[in-house]
Design a protein around this motif. Structure first.
Motif, short mmCIF file in Angstrom:
data_model
loop_
_atom_site.label_atom_id
_atom_site.label_comp_id
_atom_site.label_asym_id
_atom_site.label_seq_id
_atom_site.Cartn_x
_atom_site.Cartn_y
_atom_site.Cartn_z
N SER A 128 0.85 -1.20 0.00
CA SER A 128 0.00 0.00 0.00
C SER A 128 0.88 1.25 0.00
O SER A 128 2.09 1.18 0.22
N ALA A 129 0.27 2.40 -0.22
CA ALA A 129 1.00 3.66 -0.25
C ALA A 129 1.61 4.00 1.10
O ALA A 129 2.61 4.71 1.18
N VAL A 130 0.99 3.52 2.18
CA VAL A 130 1.54 3.75 3.53
C VAL A 130 1.78 2.37 4.16
O VAL A 130 1.10 1.96 5.08
N ASP A 131 2.76 1.67 3.57
CA ASP A 131 3.01 0.29 3.98
C ASP A 131 3.72 0.25 5.34
O ASP A 131 3.96 1.28 5.96
N ALA A 132 4.07 -0.94 5.78
CA ALA A 132 4.59 -1.11 7.14
C ALA A 132 5.88 -0.33 7.37
O ALA A 132 6.05 0.31 8.41
N VAL A 133 6.80 -0.35 6.41
CA VAL A 133 8.09 0.33 6.58
C VAL A 133 7.89 1.84 6.70
O VAL A 133 8.44 2.51 7.56
N LYS A 134 7.05 2.37 5.81
CA LYS A 134 6.78 3.82 5.82
C LYS A 134 6.01 4.21 7.09
O LYS A 134 6.32 5.21 7.75
N ALA A 135 5.02 3.42 7.44
CA ALA A 135 4.21 3.71 8.63
C ALA A 135 5.07 3.67 9.89
O ALA A 135 4.89 4.49 10.80
N ALA A 136 6.02 2.75 9.92
CA ALA A 136 6.93 2.65 11.08
C ALA A 136 7.78 3.91 11.19
O ALA A 136 8.01 4.42 12.29
N ASN A 137 8.23 4.43 10.04
CA ASN A 137 9.02 5.67 10.09
C ASN A 137 8.17 6.85 10.55
O ASN A 137 8.57 7.61 11.43
N TYR A 138 6.97 6.99 9.98
CA TYR A 138 6.09 8.10 10.35
C TYR A 138 5.75 8.04 11.84
O TYR A 138 5.70 9.07 12.52
N THR A 139 5.49 6.83 12.34
CA THR A 139 5.11 6.66 13.74
C THR A 139 6.30 6.85 14.67
O THR A 139 6.20 7.55 15.69
N CYS A 140 7.44 6.24 14.32
CA CYS A 140 8.62 6.33 15.19
C CYS A 140 9.24 7.72 15.17
O CYS A 140 9.92 8.11 16.14
N ALA A 141 8.99 8.49 14.12
CA ALA A 141 9.43 9.89 14.12
C ALA A 141 8.82 10.60 15.33
O ALA A 141 9.50 11.37 16.02
N GLY A 142 7.54 10.34 15.60
CA GLY A 142 6.87 10.93 16.75
C GLY A 142 7.33 10.34 18.07
O GLY A 142 7.56 11.05 19.05
N ILE A 143 7.48 9.01 18.11
CA ILE A 143 7.92 8.33 19.34
C ILE A 143 9.31 8.84 19.74
O ILE A 143 9.58 9.15 20.91
N CYS A 144 10.20 8.95 18.74
CA CYS A 144 11.58 9.42 19.01
C CYS A 144 11.58 10.92 19.36
O CYS A 144 12.44 11.36 20.14
N ALA A 145 10.64 11.67 18.80
CA ALA A 145 10.53 13.09 19.15
C ALA A 145 10.20 13.24 20.63
O ALA A 145 10.82 14.05 21.34
N HIS A 146 9.25 12.44 21.12
CA HIS A 146 8.91 12.50 22.54
C HIS A 146 10.11 12.11 23.41
O HIS A 146 10.39 12.74 24.43
N GLU A 147 10.83 11.08 22.96
CA GLU A 147 12.04 10.65 23.69
C GLU A 147 13.05 11.80 23.77
O GLU A 147 13.65 12.06 24.82
N SER A 148 13.21 12.52 22.65
CA SER A 148 14.13 13.67 22.61
C SER A 148 13.70 14.75 23.59
O SER A 148 14.52 15.32 24.33
#
Length: 371
Positions: free
Chosen positions: A337-357
């Motif tokens: 799909s256009a927002v497949d697992a690899v892309k979705a993981a990046n979009y989601t972890c960008a936020g998770i890592c932002a909170h960690e920062s």
């Protein structure tokens, strides 16, 4: 169009019920089922949409076991996303899930692995990438009208103390669910986030802060992007900040720039040189959709406009039929799909890592690579 037909079960009947008539109208969908813990809701919706009662479930665990179910679309509370997605993929089902993909980097990794193993379609149903406003900006970028993109900014400002939001949201760290603000910035640059620096601002009330051990009222992040000299900035808040709902992106180019409206329905702004500025109402996006589902982009097609997700989300920008069309097309065509697992993981972890920062006082964090 291919004659392949799929049976899909939608799990979670908050705004999940909005997808029932869209799937029912899609020529490649054989049958639609639902899953909700609330028997009364199940009975009402089964009657209203004339559903096959054999495909109506009150227990999610029964759904992935069913041989006659091809796909599962998860629209449940955030803490359920990872375990339901993994159960669905492990049950060999095509799987769609509302945002975010998961709440931890580890769960995102587990979903990427489960998707690879199952060799089924996974799609994160990110409404922000299919709103009429985003698709308009994406067209400006891809046609070259913007020129070279120089900067992008996104925000998702929300008051989740409004009645109707589940208890688990109270004190939720803003960037832990950051994809609405982040994904448009990455997609319009056709790339992924590599590193993030994020700062927390202000303080939540003690009651809210202690729930997730997260003190910040606002989190603002800057991301470096892969193969790009553009830096993306995203801001997110959920509590103790007064502002009308805003889920926005701005994009600044060498030939043209687009800025999101300040107030809902006052129109967006195009800048196209010198001091020129004009307000625009972005066009609808129904011409991008197949005939049977194109009318679902209209605001008046929302079945429950008083659902808090729509009161604050402006009807999700007509995105729902686009999400269904892309998910089903990927299944029919046997592709990611256009927002497949690899892309979705990046979009989601960008936020998770932002909170960690933010929690580490603005330390630069490298976002995991999922390829």
């Amino acid at each position: 169009m291919s004659q392949k037909k799929f049976t899909v079960v939608i799990v979670g009947m908050g705004f999940g019920k909005e997808f029932i008539p869209i799937y029912q109208s899609h020529p490649n969908i054989k049958e639609v089922g639902i899953c909700t813990r609330n028997q009364k809701t199940l009975d009402e919706l089964a009657t209203k949409f004339n559903l096959n009662r054999d495909l109506c479930f009150t227990n999610f665990e029964d759904v992935p076991k069913r041989e006659d179910v091809d796909a599962i679309h998860i629209v449940t509370p955030v803490p359920e996303h990872a375990k339901m997605t993994i159960a669905s993929l492990n049950g060999n089902k095509h799987t769609a899930c509302t945002i975010p993909m998961a709440m931890t980097v580890e769960d995102c990794k587990a979903i990427v692995e489960a998707k690879k193993k199952a060799n089924k379609v996974y799609m994160m149903m990110e409404t922000a990438l299919y709103t009429r406003e985003f698709l308009y900006g994406l067209k400006l970028a891809e046609s070259g009208e913007l020129g070279k993109i120089q900067f992008v900014r996104g925000s998702h400002i929300q008051d989740m103390s409004m009645e109707g939001w589940a208890e688990y949201w109270k004190g939720f760290p803003p960037m832990l669910n950051g994809t609405h603000a982040i994904s448009p910035l990455l997609r319009i640059n056709n790339t992924i986030a590599e590193t993030v620096v994020c700062h927390g601002s202000g303080r939540l009330s003690e009651d809210l802060a202690k729930r997730y051990g997260s003190p910040f009222a606002v989190e603002t992040a800057t991301f470096t992007l892969k193969d790009s000299d553009v830096v993306a900035e995203a801001t997110r808040s959920l509590f103790d900040v007064v502002r009308q709902y805003r889920e926005s992106y701005d994009v600044y180019g060498t030939k043209m720039s687009f800025e999101w409206e300040q107030l809902e329905d006052e129109s967006h702004v195009i800048f196209d040189g010198g001091e020129n500025a004009r307000r625009i109402d972005v066009p609808d996006t129904d011409e991008l959709l197949i005939e049977p589902i194109k009318h679902f982009t209209k605001r008046e097609k929302i079945d429950d406009p008083n659902h808090v997700s729509f009161l604050q989300g402006a009807g999700h920008g007509g995105s729902h039929p686009h999400l269904v069309q892309e998910f089903v097309a990927a299944m029919v065509e046997g592709r990611d799909s256009a927002v497949d697992a690899v892309k979705a993981a990046n979009y989601t972890c960008a936020g998770i890592c932002a909170h960690e920062s933010a929690m580490k006082g603005g330390e630069r964090i490298t976002i995991p690579v999922f390829d």
